[in-house]
Design an enzyme around this catalytic site. Structure first.
Site, PDB file in Angstrom:
ATOM      1  N   ARG A 120      52.923  51.539  12.859  1.00 44.45           N
ATOM      2  CA  ARG A 120      52.851  50.080  12.879  1.00 44.45           C
ATOM      3  C   ARG A 120      51.625  49.623  12.093  1.00 44.45           C
ATOM      4  O   ARG A 120      50.554  50.212  12.220  1.00 44.45           O
ATOM      5  CB  ARG A 120      52.768  49.548  14.311  1.00 44.45           C
ATOM      6  CG  ARG A 120      54.080  49.607  15.062  1.00 44.45           C
ATOM      7  CD  ARG A 120      53.938  49.078  16.464  1.00 44.45           C
ATOM      8  NE  ARG A 120      53.017  49.881  17.261  1.00 44.45           N
ATOM      9  CZ  ARG A 120      52.887  49.787  18.581  1.00 44.45           C
ATOM     10  NH1 ARG A 120      53.613  48.926  19.245  1.00 44.45           N
ATOM     11  NH2 ARG A 120      52.031  50.549  19.240  1.00 44.45           N
ATOM     12  N   LYS A 135      47.558  52.260  32.011  1.00 44.93           N
ATOM     13  CA  LYS A 135      46.219  52.250  31.417  1.00 44.93           C
ATOM     14  C   LYS A 135      45.184  52.856  32.362  1.00 44.93           C
ATOM     15  O   LYS A 135      44.253  53.539  31.924  1.00 44.93           O
ATOM     16  CB  LYS A 135      45.812  50.811  31.065  1.00 44.93           C
ATOM     17  CG  LYS A 135      46.787  50.074  30.154  1.00 44.93           C
ATOM     18  CD  LYS A 135      46.862  50.706  28.788  1.00 44.93           C
ATOM     19  CE  LYS A 135      47.634  49.828  27.814  1.00 44.93           C
ATOM     20  NZ  LYS A 135      49.050  49.638  28.191  1.00 44.93           N
ATOM     21  N   LYS A 180      42.112  45.736  28.665  1.00 46.62           N
ATOM     22  CA  LYS A 180      43.545  45.998  28.748  1.00 46.62           C
ATOM     23  C   LYS A 180      44.055  45.869  30.182  1.00 46.62           C
ATOM     24  O   LYS A 180      43.525  46.512  31.088  1.00 46.62           O
ATOM     25  CB  LYS A 180      43.864  47.406  28.224  1.00 46.62           C
ATOM     26  CG  LYS A 180      43.612  47.594  26.743  1.00 46.62           C
ATOM     27  CD  LYS A 180      44.131  48.942  26.274  1.00 46.62           C
ATOM     28  CE  LYS A 180      44.064  49.062  24.756  1.00 46.62           C
ATOM     29  NZ  LYS A 180      44.683  50.312  24.286  1.00 46.62           N
ATOM     30  N   SER A 208      59.964  53.019  21.817  1.00 47.18           N
ATOM     31  CA  SER A 208      60.910  52.454  20.850  1.00 47.18           C
ATOM     32  C   SER A 208      60.615  52.884  19.426  1.00 47.18           C
ATOM     33  O   SER A 208      59.623  53.554  19.143  1.00 47.18           O
ATOM     34  CB  SER A 208      60.866  50.920  20.937  1.00 47.18           C
ATOM     35  OG  SER A 208      59.568  50.458  20.618  1.00 47.18           O
ATOM     36  N   ARG A 234      55.447  58.834  23.392  1.00 47.29           N
ATOM     37  CA  ARG A 234      54.807  58.536  22.112  1.00 47.29           C
ATOM     38  C   ARG A 234      53.320  58.302  22.353  1.00 47.29           C
ATOM     39  O   ARG A 234      52.943  57.476  23.181  1.00 47.29           O
ATOM     40  CB  ARG A 234      55.414  57.293  21.448  1.00 47.29           C
ATOM     41  CG  ARG A 234      55.011  57.143  19.965  1.00 47.29           C
ATOM     42  CD  ARG A 234      55.491  55.839  19.371  1.00 47.29           C
ATOM     43  NE  ARG A 234      54.722  54.712  19.868  1.00 47.29           N
ATOM     44  CZ  ARG A 234      55.270  53.599  20.381  1.00 47.29           C
ATOM     45  NH1 ARG A 234      56.576  53.484  20.475  1.00 47.29           N
ATOM     46  NH2 ARG A 234      54.498  52.626  20.807  1.00 47.29           N
ATOM     47  N   GLU A 244      52.806  46.866  29.219  1.00 49.95           N
ATOM     48  CA  GLU A 244      53.325  47.443  27.986  1.00 49.95           C
ATOM     49  C   GLU A 244      54.050  46.348  27.212  1.00 49.95           C
ATOM     50  O   GLU A 244      54.405  45.310  27.754  1.00 49.95           O
ATOM     51  CB  GLU A 244      54.288  48.599  28.292  1.00 49.95           C
ATOM     52  CG  GLU A 244      53.671  49.731  29.109  1.00 49.95           C
ATOM     53  CD  GLU A 244      52.553  50.447  28.391  1.00 49.95           C
ATOM     54  OE1 GLU A 244      52.534  50.426  27.149  1.00 49.95           O
ATOM     55  OE2 GLU A 244      51.681  50.999  29.069  1.00 49.95           O
ATOM     56  N   GLY A 245      54.283  46.615  25.916  1.00 56.07           N
ATOM     57  CA  GLY A 245      55.120  45.718  25.134  1.00 56.07           C
ATOM     58  C   GLY A 245      54.389  44.841  24.139  1.00 56.07           C
ATOM     59  O   GLY A 245      55.003  44.098  23.404  1.00 56.07           O
ATOM     60  N   GLU A 280      46.891  54.758  23.250  1.00 60.11           N
ATOM     61  CA  GLU A 280      47.575  54.823  24.536  1.00 60.11           C
ATOM     62  C   GLU A 280      48.663  55.888  24.495  1.00 60.11           C
ATOM     63  O   GLU A 280      49.062  56.362  23.427  1.00 60.11           O
ATOM     64  CB  GLU A 280      48.192  53.467  24.896  1.00 60.11           C
ATOM     65  CG  GLU A 280      49.270  52.999  23.938  1.00 60.11           C
ATOM     66  CD  GLU A 280      49.812  51.624  24.287  1.00 60.11           C
ATOM     67  OE1 GLU A 280      49.450  51.098  25.359  1.00 60.11           O
ATOM     68  OE2 GLU A 280      50.596  51.083  23.495  1.00 60.11           O
ATOM     69  N   ASN A 310      52.512  56.356  25.715  1.00 56.79           N
ATOM     70  CA  ASN A 310      53.710  55.642  26.164  1.00 56.79           C
ATOM     71  C   ASN A 310      54.690  56.618  26.800  1.00 56.79           C
ATOM     72  O   ASN A 310      55.092  57.595  26.155  1.00 56.79           O
ATOM     73  CB  ASN A 310      54.379  54.945  24.975  1.00 56.79           C
ATOM     74  CG  ASN A 310      53.471  53.926  24.314  1.00 56.79           C
ATOM     75  OD1 ASN A 310      53.368  52.802  24.756  1.00 56.79           O
ATOM     76  ND2 ASN A 310      52.798  54.346  23.248  1.00 56.79           N
TER      77      ASN A 310
END
Length: 545
Positions: free
Chosen positions: A521, A380, A434, A222, A199, A438-439, A215, A217
């Site tokens: 999001r 990153k 950064k 998810s 993603r 992740e998360g 970014e 992923n």
């Protein structure tokens, strides 16, 4: 400050108060289907509640007609008539519940372990924010290129090791991942069947009018399942209330992420060519977002007749073994694919047991989604390295492809660039710091960014290699109504959207490389972080203008 409603008088969860919600009607549940295809709901409400949404633009008649559905005033959702808003909220919450837009309520014991216990709707935006269609198409067209980039970079073990060499000294988690990668290089482990469920996340920068990547992923991407449900929720709401809102449901783009993820996993299972093998989903010991994962499992089981099992890293260490022929066996079952929905954060490795499991799986012949090399490409630091001049040319010969990728790169810098560090200390509001995590909830902003940079400068250690600096993206703020725990809240928000990409190849044959749906999001404009499960944002879709 936003305003919201919950409890007596503002929202629908009341006792002893008569509201119009009882007039919304729903047919029998015969239309519920697997694969999270949405309910075909017939929604209705009393004509006296068909009030003006924006009084200066619309009037209710026997057959209301909206000539212009893309008027900017249509997106001022704060102007929706309060009584009509109550109807929309109620219908949206019913739809969300019936169609599985659910997570486990962390306040309820066992909600992260036992399905059906302690359910609450996932935080979501009641109506979709606008996005110019040209930028949407640009992001969708980039997905196959980013899929290919991940695969090509993953094959360059020297590039990965060298690019992350300084990070390895400063970041223990990245160091452990690199150690596993090094061992795979030493034994010349070849991943002949390689697959990725990726993603790429973007924001539209208001200042430059450019679509900029946040970014990439590559592990545990998810919200493919609940993203599809949110899309259908917004389409359903607009199909019933669109004339009043001045919006058309067809402008919410279709979303095929769950089916595309399942299709890619199923085709990879066929390539593995062991009909007795299963797909193993790696999960956290407590997973409140399990329903997003179960949606994919349901499609695999019902459409493709492929069984899945769910295991933690610790369970794989206890029950797993690599057989002499390379087969990964867990609790006596052959594993065709290891699908990681855990393993992306240091919290997933509380002991050596979890690291042993990760190494064991990498050593096996099972297909890894992702393999360790794909995981490292998503760091990153690699994102920052790829943004350097002439680096993309190492992996792509086609100049047009390079230009398309580079066009969406935001400014990315290493902390060994003293000029950029100086600028960031002077104007921290223009940067994001950064770490290799992740998360959600990990980035550093504003005064904290300045203080962290000054502290790193004074220490003179290698710790700065654990971070990168990124250009701060400034998207347009829009009016939104946010839903959380059955209550609505008006606020101004910023939106980022992620385009899913699916990739599968067996040796030199590329079987799948495509754009495969999306996830959106939305966060309050006053918030720096946007993670949904950590509590910063809500899940959303988009309205193309």
């Amino acid at each position: 400050m936003g305003v919201g409603g919950c409890g007596s008088g503002c929202c629908f969860i009341t006792s002893g108060t008569s509201h119009s919600f009882s007039h919304s009607t729903f047919p029998s549940f015969s239309s519920i289907q697997l694969h999270h295809q949405s309910l075909s709901l017939s929604l209705s409400f009393p004509k006296h509640h068909l009030k003006l949404i924006m009084s200066q633009h619309l009037s209710v008649s026997s057959s209301p007609i909206v000539e212009e559905v893309n008027d900017s005033s249509s997106f001022d959702y704060h102007q929706i008539d309060p009584e009509l808003l109550e109807n929309v909220v109620y219908d949206a919450l019913v739809y969300a519940t019936l169609n599985g837009l659910l997570v486990g309520d962390k306040s309820v014991q066992r909600s992260g372990k036992v399905p059906g216990v302690g359910l609450v709707h996932l935080p979501f935006s009641l109506l979709p924010p606008p996005l110019p269609e040209s930028y949407w198409k640009q992001a969708c067209e980039l997905a196959p290129l980013f899929n290919e980039l991940v695969d090509r970079v993953s094959l360059d073990g020297k590039f990965l090791q060298e690019s992350l060499s300084r990070t390895k000294k400063a970041d223990e988690f990245t160091s452990r991942l690199l150690d596993i990668h090094s061992k795979m290089l030493e034994i010349n482990k070849k991943e002949e069947i390689r697959m990725g469920l990726h993603r790429s996340d973007y924001m539209l920068d208001e200042k430059t009018k450019r679509l900029l990547q946040i970014e990439m992923n590559t592990i545990s991407t998810s919200f493919s399942g609940v993203g599809c449900v949110t899309t259908e929720l917004h389409r359903n709401i607009l199909s019933h209330y669109g004339k009043l809102l001045g919006l058309d449901s067809i402008r919410v783009p279709a979303n095929s992420a769950t089916n595309k993820f399942a299709e890619t996993l199923a085709k990879a299972w066929l390539e593995y060519n062991n009909p007795r093998a299963v797909i193993m989903i790696m999960v956290q010991p407590e997973e409140h977002n399990m329903y997003d994962q179960h949606m994919i499992s349901a499609v695999l089981r019902e459409k493709y007749h492929i069984p899945t099992i769910r295991k933690t890293l610790a369970e794989v260490d206890q029950e797993g073994a690599v057989l002499p022929d390379g087969t990964l066996s867990v609790d006596g079952q052959a594993i065709a694919i290891v699908y990681f929905r855990a393993g992306y954060t240091p919290k997933d490795y509380p002991s050596e047991s979890e690291w042993r499991a990760r190494l064991l799986m990498e050593q096996s012949s099972a297909i890894k989604c992702p393999p360790i090399s794909y995981h490292l490409v998503g760091t990153k630091k690699i994102q920052q390295e790829l943004a350097k001049p002439n680096v993309l040319e190492r992996f792509f010969e086609n100049k047009d492809d390079v230009a398309k990728l580079r066009e969406c790169f935001a400014g990315l810098w290493s902390l060994d660039d003293s000029d950029i560090v100086k600028q960031a200390i002077e104007k921290p509001e223009l940067f994001v710091m950064k770490p290799q995590r992740e998360g959600g909830g990990n980035n550093i902003y504003g005064d904290d960014l300045r203080e962290t940079l000054i502290k790193l400068q004074k220490s003179g250690s290698e710790e700065d290699a654990a971070y990168i600096l990124m250009q701060r993206i400034f998207p347009t703020s829009t009016a939104a109504i946010l839903m959380r725990n059955g209550c609505w809240h008006k606020d101004h928000v910023l939106t980022e959207f992620g385009i899913f990409g699916t990739y599968l190849r067996n040796k030199d044959k590329v079987i799948i490389n495509s754009e495969s749906g999306y996830m959106v999001r939305t966060k309050m404009s006053s918030s720096d972080e946007g993670g949904v499960l950590p509590g910063f944002g809500v899940i959303d879709s988009v309205y193309l203008t």
